[in-house]
Enzyme design. Structure first.
Site: not given
Length: 267
Positions: A163, A150
């Site tokens: 995350y 990401s």
């Protein structure tokens, strides 16, 4: 580990691809594009019904595909599934680590269970799958691994500590692995998506202004918008993965490819 469907015809000469998280938005597109480009595909996902459906769709379109129910947190199940995939589809030449979970919330609000689950899937899962596959690639002295991380792996995000930290760990693991296995002719790279049209992104929107806020940015959270003024599609991310898995990227390893419309403002 459960085999969901057998392949329509396992006889082929092209090395196979193994995709984790294959039943999710980006995973589906990765599986589709690799199949379209001629690779038999092993689809692994915790959602047995969804992975069964995708494998059937790909076979109906004339591709070789087999689905497996798999929880990447289980190292023994991962090894068993990789063994089964090579038995049914032949040598694995590509691994794409897509399986992942998103946990949002301020650090002080996260439970230990939420933190550990995030790392168990996003980091341990990448380790389990990469180790199981690379052990088979090394004697063959070829192969490639692509981890879908990401842009949060390189840019701090408000309310996304678990995350972001897990994706940064997965990215750095993949680069370190790439250094270790380069002598065996194996390439390891990372694709870092930004905001992409998936259920995961939509789960972060609390109202109808979610899309606008994503495109415009949020000064209160120190987040810029997307310069290209659009979300990525899962196919956009899959195209980047397919490139890194192809011979066209034959001299690229240990690199991060940001596919985020410029949102990370990478130097």
């Amino acid at each position: 580990m459960t085999t969901v469907e057998d392949p329509a015809d396992p006889s082929h000469g092209t090395e196979a691809a193994f995709v984790t998280g294959a039943a999710g938005g980006i995973g589906v597109s990765v599986a589709q594009i690799l199949a379209e480009r001629g690779a038999p595909v092993a689809l692994a996902d915790v959602d047995a019904g969804a992975v069964r459906s995708l494998a059937a769709e790909l076979r109906a379109a004339g591709h070789v595909a087999v689905g497996y129910q798999l929880d990447v947190r289980d190292s023994e199940a991962v090894r068993d599934t990789v063994d089964k995939a090579e038995h049914e589809l032949g040598a694995l030449g590509t691994l794409v680590n897509v399986a992942g979970v998103l946990q949002v919330g301020r650090t002080t609000e996260l439970s230990e269970q939420q933190w550990r689950r995030t790392f168990a899937v996003n980091v341990d899962g990448v380790f389990h799958a990469s180790r199981a596959v690379v052990e088979r690639m090394m004697p063959r002295r070829s192969g490639c691994i692509v981890t879908v991380a990401s842009n949060a792996a390189g840019v701090p995000r408000h309310g996304m500590a678990a995350y972001a930290a897990s994706k940064a760990a997965a990215a750095q693991f993949t680069r370190c692995l790439g250094l270790e296995v380069a002598e065996h002719g194996i390439r390891c790279n990372v694709v870092c998506p930004g905001s992409t049209e998936t259920d995961m992104l939509r789960s972060m929107w609390t109202d109808e202004d979610g899309l606008r806020a994503t495109l415009d940015g949020d000064p209160a959270a120190y987040r810029v918008g997307i310069p290209l003024r659009k979300l990525a599609t899962p196919r956009d991310i899959a195209e980047a993965v397919a490139f890194l898995a192809s011979d066209a990227a034959g001299h690229i390893t240990m690199q991060d490819l940001y596919v985020d419309g410029g949102a990370a403002l990478r130097a």
